[in-house]
Scaffold this active site. Structure first.
Site, PDB file in Angstrom:
ATOM      1  N   GLY A  31     -31.165  17.585 -10.665  1.00 29.05           N
ATOM      2  CA  GLY A  31     -30.575  16.241 -10.710  1.00 29.05           C
ATOM      3  C   GLY A  31     -31.636  15.163 -10.827  1.00 29.05           C
ATOM      4  N   HIS A  37     -35.235  15.185 -18.843  1.00 27.97           N
ATOM      5  CA  HIS A  37     -34.068  16.084 -18.816  1.00 27.97           C
ATOM      6  C   HIS A  37     -33.192  15.872 -20.049  1.00 27.97           C
ATOM      7  CE1 HIS A  37     -34.855  15.666 -14.338  1.00 27.97           C
ATOM      8  NE2 HIS A  37     -34.863  16.982 -14.506  1.00 27.97           N
ATOM      9  N   GLY A 147     -39.105  22.067 -19.413  1.00 27.79           N
ATOM     10  CA  GLY A 147     -40.099  21.099 -19.887  1.00 27.79           C
ATOM     11  C   GLY A 147     -41.518  21.609 -19.665  1.00 27.79           C
ATOM     12  N   LYS A 149     -43.914  19.927 -18.871  1.00 29.54           N
ATOM     13  CA  LYS A 149     -44.558  19.226 -17.749  1.00 29.54           C
ATOM     14  C   LYS A 149     -44.769  20.185 -16.573  1.00 29.54           C
ATOM     15  CE  LYS A 149     -44.075  16.347 -14.155  1.00 29.54           C
ATOM     16  NZ  LYS A 149     -43.070  16.786 -13.235  1.00 29.54           N
ATOM     17  N   GLN A 153     -44.391  26.612 -13.887  1.00 28.58           N
ATOM     18  CA  GLN A 153     -42.997  27.062 -13.766  1.00 28.58           C
ATOM     19  C   GLN A 153     -42.560  27.788 -15.044  1.00 28.58           C
ATOM     20  OE1 GLN A 153     -39.634  24.902 -11.839  1.00 28.58           O
ATOM     21  NE2 GLN A 153     -39.197  24.174 -13.878  1.00 28.58           N
TER      22      GLN A 153
END
Ligand code: PAF
Length: 282
Positions: A31, A37, A147, A149, A153
């Site tokens: 969120g 996003h 992403g 960024k 991850q």
């Protein structure tokens, strides 16, 4: 656009879309949606027929003392943004839906979860990998969008998908930046005016490294100290790490060569900020 909370509801919707021959594009989020996003949603819209966004602040990826309690949750604005972006369904489960009882099954992507952010956030990538595995099992996407960024991850998730033979493709989208270069992040909201000004130094440090490399400097130690000098222009920035690593293995490298990830993490006031660039160096 539908907004659903339960696993049963989302499974039904996905089954219907799949039976109609639709390719499912999935954008997992916590969120507090921003342009970053929205760019993932846009990519999902282009590449798939049915777009699912999850909004779930995942407790298992926060360590003790991290910002889970004050993590921004502008749910109405988020669902509105999804609707305006042409999302088909938002899956917003409760913690009880995702973790009924005490979780004892974890996905741990060894080695790749340990360096960089893994050092100061032990258990973080175990939480990320576990929730993504659960969400992938629930949503059964053909494509999932992440992403650049969050470079580590992305690498952890790509490896999990490969090692566990998960039947989906991970699509990596470019980092979206503010006009002055700051990478968009939900955590930028924590910055006050002075800190927001200093936050431009993260990307400035990465750009400085890129310039030095283009000029022929290939020693990681020198590049890192150059980046440190830039970050230290701010009295408020506390450097957590500046790392120059192999972009596939995340192992530290002394000499810049091949596909290289230059990544940094800092504390700036209440915000922990990360940024990175990936370079292919001859
Ligand atoms: O990048 C994020 O927002 C989260 O780590 C993710 C992928 C949604 C998992 O909770």
């Amino acid at each position: 656009m539908e907004v659903v909370e339960t696993i049963e509801q989302i499974r039904k919707i996905i089954s219907k879309a799949k039976s109609a021959g639709k390719k499912i594009g999935f954008v997992p989020t916590m969120g507090a949606l921003h342009q970053g996003h929205l760019s993932l949603i846009e990519a999902a819209k282009k590449q798939s027929d049915f777009v699912v966004v999850s909004i779930f602040v995942n407790p298992t990826q926060f360590g003790p003392g991290e910002d889970i309690a004050k993590y921004p949750r502008p749910f109405d604005a988020d669902t509105e943004a999804c609707k305006n972006s042409g999302v088909d369904v938002v899956f917003a489960p409760t913690v009880e839906q995702m973790y009924p009882g005490k979780n004892i099954t974890w996905v741990n992507v060894e080695k790749l979860s340990e360096p960089l952010c893994g050092k100061s956030r032990p258990g973080h990538f175990r939480g990320v990998a576990t929730v993504c595995a659960k969400l992938f099992n629930i949503v059964r996407p053909d494509f999932a969008f992440f992403g650049q960024k969050d470079a580590q991850q992305v690498i952890v998730i790509q490896r999990m998908v490969a090692d566990l033979n998960m039947p989906l493709e991970i699509v990596v989208c470019p980092t979206i930046r503010e006009k002055d270069g700051l990478a968009m992040s939900s955590r930028n909201k924590y910055l006050n005016t002075a800190q927001r000004k200093d936050a431009v130094l993260l990307y400035a440090a990465l750009q400085e490294a890129e310039l030095f490399i283009a000029a022929g400097e290939h020693k990681s130690s020198l590049l890192k100290s150059q980046m440190e000098k830039i970050l230290k222009i701010s009295k408020q920035i506390k450097i957590e790490y500046i790392s120059i690593v192999d972009a596939r293995t995340l192992e530290a490298i002394d000499e810049i060569k091949g596909k290289v990830l230059i990544a940094l993490a800092v504390k700036l006031g209440a915000a922990r900020l990360i940024d990175n660039i990936v370079l292919d160096v001859e």
